[in-house]
Design a protein around this motif. Sequence first.
Motif, PDB file in Angstrom:
ATOM      1  N   ARG A  77     -66.737 -14.336  -9.262  1.00 21.44           N
ATOM      2  CA  ARG A  77     -65.661 -13.433  -9.679  1.00 21.44           C
ATOM      3  C   ARG A  77     -64.795 -14.081 -10.770  1.00 21.44           C
ATOM      4  N   TRP A  78     -64.549 -15.378 -10.637  1.00 24.59           N
ATOM      5  CA  TRP A  78     -63.787 -16.106 -11.660  1.00 24.59           C
ATOM      6  C   TRP A  78     -64.522 -16.038 -13.002  1.00 24.59           C
ATOM      7  N   ALA A  79     -65.829 -16.254 -12.995  1.00 19.81           N
ATOM      8  CA  ALA A  79     -66.611 -16.223 -14.229  1.00 19.81           C
ATOM      9  C   ALA A  79     -66.577 -14.833 -14.859  1.00 19.81           C
ATOM     10  N   LEU A  80     -66.658 -13.792 -14.042  1.00 21.71           N
ATOM     11  CA  LEU A  80     -66.577 -12.428 -14.569  1.00 21.71           C
ATOM     12  C   LEU A  80     -65.246 -12.175 -15.257  1.00 21.71           C
ATOM     13  N   ARG A  81     -64.163 -12.641 -14.654  1.00 14.69           N
ATOM     14  CA  ARG A  81     -62.832 -12.435 -15.242  1.00 14.69           C
ATOM     15  C   ARG A  81     -62.716 -13.099 -16.613  1.00 14.69           C
ATOM     16  N   HIS A  82     -63.385 -14.230 -16.767  1.00 14.72           N
ATOM     17  CA  HIS A  82     -63.237 -14.999 -18.006  1.00 14.72           C
ATOM     18  C   HIS A  82     -64.400 -14.791 -18.974  1.00 14.72           C
ATOM     19  N   GLY A  83     -65.320 -13.893 -18.625  1.00 10.17           N
ATOM     20  CA  GLY A  83     -66.418 -13.603 -19.526  1.00 10.17           C
ATOM     21  C   GLY A  83     -67.387 -14.761 -19.703  1.00 10.17           C
ATOM     22  N   ILE A  84     -67.564 -15.536 -18.653  1.00 12.30           N
ATOM     23  CA  ILE A  84     -68.465 -16.692 -18.697  1.00 12.30           C
ATOM     24  C   ILE A  84     -69.741 -16.344 -17.951  1.00 12.30           C
ATOM     25  N   GLU A  85     -70.867 -16.471 -18.624  1.00  3.09           N
ATOM     26  CA  GLU A  85     -72.142 -16.195 -17.980  1.00  3.09           C
ATOM     27  C   GLU A  85     -72.574 -17.427 -17.189  1.00  3.09           C
ATOM     28  N   VAL A  86     -72.943 -17.210 -15.925  1.00  2.00           N
ATOM     29  CA  VAL A  86     -73.276 -18.331 -15.050  1.00  2.00           C
ATOM     30  C   VAL A  86     -74.567 -18.057 -14.298  1.00  2.00           C
ATOM     31  N   ARG A  87     -75.205 -19.134 -13.863  1.00  2.54           N
ATOM     32  CA  ARG A  87     -76.278 -19.084 -12.881  1.00  2.54           C
ATOM     33  C   ARG A  87     -75.847 -19.993 -11.747  1.00  2.54           C
ATOM     34  N   LEU A  88     -75.722 -19.422 -10.561  1.00  7.41           N
ATOM     35  CA  LEU A  88     -75.149 -20.125  -9.422  1.00  7.41           C
ATOM     36  C   LEU A  88     -76.219 -20.386  -8.367  1.00  7.41           C
ATOM     37  N   THR A  89     -76.216 -21.594  -7.829  1.00  2.00           N
ATOM     38  CA  THR A  89     -77.164 -21.973  -6.788  1.00  2.00           C
ATOM     39  C   THR A  89     -76.418 -22.627  -5.648  1.00  2.00           C
ATOM     40  N   GLY A  90     -76.645 -22.117  -4.440  1.00  2.00           N
ATOM     41  CA  GLY A  90     -76.082 -22.725  -3.242  1.00  2.00           C
ATOM     42  C   GLY A  90     -77.183 -23.388  -2.437  1.00  2.00           C
TER      43      GLY A  90
END
Length: 237
Positions: free
Chosen positions: A82-95
Motif C-alpha cells: 500500500r505504501w508503494a502504491l501511494r508513492h507510485g513505486i513499482e515493487v515485487r514483494l516476496t515473503g
Amino acid sequence: MMRDLSARSSEPELMDAEDTDYETFRDCLRDLARVNVLSAGYRPTLAFLDGLRRQGRLEVGRPVEILDAGSGYGDLLRVVDRWALRHGIEVRLTGVDLNPWSARAAREATPEGRPIRWVTGDIFDQDRQADVILSSLFTHHLDDALAVRFLRWMETRAGIGWFVNDLHRHALPHSTFGTLAAALRLHRFVRHDGPVSFARAFVPGDWHRLLAEAGIPEAEVRRWFPFRLCVSRIRSA
C-alpha cells in the motif's frame, strides 16, 4: 518478583511448537497483526523505506525487489504494498517463512492481483538477491549464533540495504503485555508469547556485539517508541 532480563531468554514460544494446528496459528497471526497496528509497529520499517525513497535509492529502472524474512501473516508486505502504491513505486514483494501455515494464512489475507508471492522455506536456503531485505519480529526467534548468520546473510544479498524491526528487551512491556493482551481479548498463545518475546529480545548492546561478530560495523541501531529496537544498513550509492 521482577524477572531478570539482563540476558536474553531461550524460553520457547507456544506458536513455534510443531504441533500447532492451522486455525490456531492463523488466529495468533491475526492478533499479532492487531498488536502491530495498535503499537505503530510498521512505522519504523516505513520510515526506513521513506528514507530510501527520498534519497532516490529506489529508482532502479525496474520493480524494486523487497524480501521479508520471517513474513508470518504477511501483514508487513501488505502494508509495504500500500505504501508503494501511494508513492507510485513499482515493487515485487516476496515473503519467506519456515512455517508452511504462514504462506497459507498470508495468501488468504492478501487481495488477488497484488505483486506479492509467499515462499515456504528456510531463509538461509534462499540464494536470490533482493534490493531491500526486511524483517519484523523475526530475529528474537533466533539464538545469537543464528542472528549473526542472519546479519551476514542479509549483508551479502541486499543490494541497497536491509532493516531489522524487532522488540527492545525491557521490564515494563514484559510485565504489562499480558494484562493488556487480556484486556484486548487476544489469543491465549499471544498472551503467553508476548512476554516471552520481550524476554528473548535485544538491548542495544546485544546488537552492537552481534554486528561486530558479523563484521558489519556500519549498521545503525536505533530505538523506536514503544519498545522497538531496529537495526539498519544502507549501502553507499
